[in-house]
Design a protein around this motif. Sequence first.
Motif, PDB file in Angstrom:
ATOM      1  N   GLY A 202       0.816  -1.205   0.000  1.00 17.65           N
ATOM      2  CA  GLY A 202       0.000   0.000   0.000  1.00 17.65           C
ATOM      3  C   GLY A 202       0.852   1.257   0.000  1.00 17.65           C
ATOM      4  N   TYR A 203       1.902   1.235   0.797  1.00 18.00           N
ATOM      5  CA  TYR A 203       2.808   2.393   0.823  1.00 18.00           C
ATOM      6  C   TYR A 203       3.523   2.556  -0.521  1.00 18.00           C
ATOM      7  CZ  TYR A 203       6.996   5.106   1.471  1.00 18.00           C
ATOM      8  OH  TYR A 203       7.991   6.037   1.287  1.00 18.00           O
ATOM      9  N   LEU A 204       4.016   1.465  -1.071  1.00 15.38           N
ATOM     10  CA  LEU A 204       4.734   1.542  -2.342  1.00 15.38           C
ATOM     11  C   LEU A 204       3.841   2.108  -3.448  1.00 15.38           C
ATOM     12  CD1 LEU A 204       6.685  -1.842  -2.249  1.00 15.38           C
ATOM     13  CD2 LEU A 204       7.644   0.446  -1.944  1.00 15.38           C
ATOM     14  N   ARG A 205       2.580   1.664  -3.498  1.00 13.69           N
ATOM     15  CA  ARG A 205       1.649   2.195  -4.496  1.00 13.69           C
ATOM     16  C   ARG A 205       1.431   3.690  -4.297  1.00 13.69           C
ATOM     17  NH1 ARG A 205      -1.167  -2.698  -3.626  1.00 13.69           N
ATOM     18  NH2 ARG A 205      -2.484  -1.668  -2.077  1.00 13.69           N
ATOM     19  N   ALA A 206       1.202   4.093  -3.034  1.00 22.14           N
ATOM     20  CA  ALA A 206       0.933   5.504  -2.753  1.00 22.14           C
ATOM     21  C   ALA A 206       2.134   6.384  -3.078  1.00 22.14           C
ATOM     22  CB  ALA A 206       0.538   5.676  -1.287  1.00 22.14           C
ATOM     23  N   ALA A 207       3.334   5.845  -2.874  1.00 18.93           N
ATOM     24  CA  ALA A 207       4.557   6.613  -3.105  1.00 18.93           C
ATOM     25  C   ALA A 207       5.065   6.489  -4.537  1.00 18.93           C
ATOM     26  CB  ALA A 207       5.644   6.158  -2.131  1.00 18.93           C
ATOM     27  N   GLY A 208       4.398   5.667  -5.364  1.00 20.71           N
ATOM     28  CA  GLY A 208       4.827   5.487  -6.744  1.00 20.71           C
ATOM     29  C   GLY A 208       6.155   4.766  -6.864  1.00 20.71           C
ATOM     30  N   LYS A 209       6.394   3.813  -5.960  1.00 20.10           N
ATOM     31  CA  LYS A 209       7.659   3.073  -5.959  1.00 20.10           C
ATOM     32  C   LYS A 209       7.419   1.615  -6.335  1.00 20.10           C
ATOM     33  CE  LYS A 209       9.615   5.846  -2.150  1.00 20.10           C
ATOM     34  NZ  LYS A 209      10.760   6.447  -2.840  1.00 20.10           N
ATOM     35  N   ARG A 210       8.470   0.983  -6.809  1.00 20.61           N
ATOM     36  CA  ARG A 210       8.447  -0.459  -7.087  1.00 20.61           C
ATOM     37  C   ARG A 210       9.621  -1.108  -6.356  1.00 20.61           C
ATOM     38  NH1 ARG A 210       5.554  -2.340 -11.608  1.00 20.61           N
ATOM     39  NH2 ARG A 210       4.453  -0.696 -12.754  1.00 20.61           N
ATOM     40  N   ARG A 211       9.324  -2.161  -5.623  1.00 14.61           N
ATOM     41  CA  ARG A 211      10.365  -2.901  -4.927  1.00 14.61           C
ATOM     42  C   ARG A 211       9.957  -4.369  -4.864  1.00 14.61           C
ATOM     43  NH1 ARG A 211      12.235   1.489  -5.202  1.00 14.61           N
ATOM     44  NH2 ARG A 211      13.368   2.711  -3.623  1.00 14.61           N
ATOM     45  N   PRO A 212      10.899  -5.283  -5.062  1.00 19.72           N
ATOM     46  CA  PRO A 212      10.587  -6.691  -4.798  1.00 19.72           C
ATOM     47  C   PRO A 212      10.526  -6.935  -3.291  1.00 19.72           C
ATOM     48  CG  PRO A 212      12.885  -6.456  -5.456  1.00 19.72           C
ATOM     49  CD  PRO A 212      12.257  -5.105  -5.624  1.00 19.72           C
ATOM     50  N   LEU A 213       9.655  -7.858  -2.891  1.00 20.29           N
ATOM     51  CA  LEU A 213       9.498  -8.199  -1.478  1.00 20.29           C
ATOM     52  C   LEU A 213      10.115  -9.563  -1.209  1.00 20.29           C
ATOM     53  CD1 LEU A 213       5.776  -7.125  -0.819  1.00 20.29           C
ATOM     54  CD2 LEU A 213       7.852  -5.714  -0.892  1.00 20.29           C
ATOM     55  N   LEU A 214      10.805  -9.679  -0.087  1.00 21.93           N
ATOM     56  CA  LEU A 214      11.463 -10.934   0.294  1.00 21.93           C
ATOM     57  C   LEU A 214      10.947 -11.383   1.656  1.00 21.93           C
ATOM     58  CD1 LEU A 214      13.679 -13.105  -0.169  1.00 21.93           C
ATOM     59  CD2 LEU A 214      15.245 -11.567   1.071  1.00 21.93           C
ATOM     60  N   PRO A 215      10.204 -12.501   1.724  1.00 20.45           N
ATOM     61  CA  PRO A 215       9.725 -12.992   3.023  1.00 20.45           C
ATOM     62  C   PRO A 215      10.904 -13.393   3.924  1.00 20.45           C
ATOM     63  CG  PRO A 215       8.571 -14.045   1.209  1.00 20.45           C
ATOM     64  CD  PRO A 215       9.738 -13.324   0.598  1.00 20.45           C
ATOM     65  N   PHE A 247      -5.311   7.024   5.402  1.00 22.17           N
ATOM     66  CA  PHE A 247      -4.150   7.735   5.975  1.00 22.17           C
ATOM     67  C   PHE A 247      -3.143   8.060   4.895  1.00 22.17           C
ATOM     68  CE2 PHE A 247       0.199   7.246   7.693  1.00 22.17           C
ATOM     69  CZ  PHE A 247       0.231   8.332   8.564  1.00 22.17           C
ATOM     70  N   LEU A 248      -2.810   7.065   4.064  1.00 25.93           N
ATOM     71  CA  LEU A 248      -1.855   7.298   2.987  1.00 25.93           C
ATOM     72  C   LEU A 248      -2.374   8.329   1.984  1.00 25.93           C
ATOM     73  CD1 LEU A 248      -0.680   3.631   2.279  1.00 25.93           C
ATOM     74  CD2 LEU A 248       0.634   5.429   3.415  1.00 25.93           C
ATOM     75  N   ASP A 249      -3.660   8.265   1.663  1.00 26.88           N
ATOM     76  CA  ASP A 249      -4.241   9.245   0.743  1.00 26.88           C
ATOM     77  C   ASP A 249      -4.087  10.655   1.271  1.00 26.88           C
ATOM     78  OD1 ASP A 249      -4.998   7.273  -1.019  1.00 26.88           O
ATOM     79  OD2 ASP A 249      -7.093   7.202  -0.358  1.00 26.88           O
ATOM     80  N   GLY A 250      -4.246  10.806   2.587  1.00 23.68           N
ATOM     81  CA  GLY A 250      -4.149  12.123   3.199  1.00 23.68           C
ATOM     82  C   GLY A 250      -2.746  12.698   3.201  1.00 23.68           C
ATOM     83  N   LEU A 251      -1.753  11.832   3.016  1.00 16.53           N
ATOM     84  CA  LEU A 251      -0.362  12.314   3.011  1.00 16.53           C
ATOM     85  C   LEU A 251       0.025  12.952   1.678  1.00 16.53           C
ATOM     86  CD1 LEU A 251       1.440   9.330   4.773  1.00 16.53           C
ATOM     87  CD2 LEU A 251       0.823  11.527   5.790  1.00 16.53           C
ATOM     88  N   GLY A 252      -0.669  12.563   0.621  1.00 13.21           N
ATOM     89  CA  GLY A 252      -0.338  13.112  -0.693  1.00 13.21           C
ATOM     90  C   GLY A 252       1.074  12.748  -1.133  1.00 13.21           C
TER      91      GLY A 252
END
Length: 253
Positions: A202-215, A247-252
């Motif tokens: 959710g944060y990555l989408r809101a910030a326009g970032k791409r990252r691979p995730l590693l469990p 919350f993320l939407d409100g941060l812009g």
Amino acid sequence: MNFPVLVTGGTGTLGRHVVPLLRDAGHPVRVLSRRGGPSGAGVEHVTADLSTGAGVEAAVCGTEIIMHLAGGQKGDDEATRTLVRAAQRAGVGHLVYISVIGADRVPLGWLHTKLAAEQAVAGSGLPWTTLRAAQFHDLVLSMVRGMAKLPVVPVPGGLRLQPVDARDVAERLVELALDKPAGQVPDLAGPTVYPMADLIRGYLRAAGKRRPLLPVRLPGKAGRAYRAGDNLTLHGADTGTRTWESFLDGLGL
């Protein structure tokens, strides 16, 4: 006479929402902090140090309600005991404490100090109210923002959070503080339980970032407690209204 409400941690994430709510309710506010600050418009800033006790008795004197919001990664138990002793001597009518869901179940050092602080409040002999809350959106944001700086984002497997908005917690705490002492009240969590991976995405989408995730696996007793959901309250809790997405939407970002 309308006695001031003493707020420790009044300049922090939660306190910045609590203080104006108290003022809107017509109460003068006394904010205790180590650095003090400019007073005005019904808000008095006083300098005191809960870790040493310096200035605490003077800060407590003349207050009827104390909202103890100050906290950190260590020393919360001793700071609370210092405040309790001053409140006992002053004959305070209502001591309100904010704690963390899972303080009695998750084996981490800082949560042990939260539990000990709860016990100091409950054993003070003063009328008291304690509210346990989930992690604030602001704290989760700090966590995932730091993790997203890495080229590959580690995702603790099995970790779920139910983050709550600090504004929702502030509103509930002010209601409790201005009501009769209630002891241990129902926990306050956010409206949604999220796997950690969903919070990161959710944060990555809101910030326009791409990252691979590693469990990754959380080790030890704390890891087992988190995988078991001991940091959550899934039944019998109050819930806030503001989601992680809003919350993320409100941060812009």
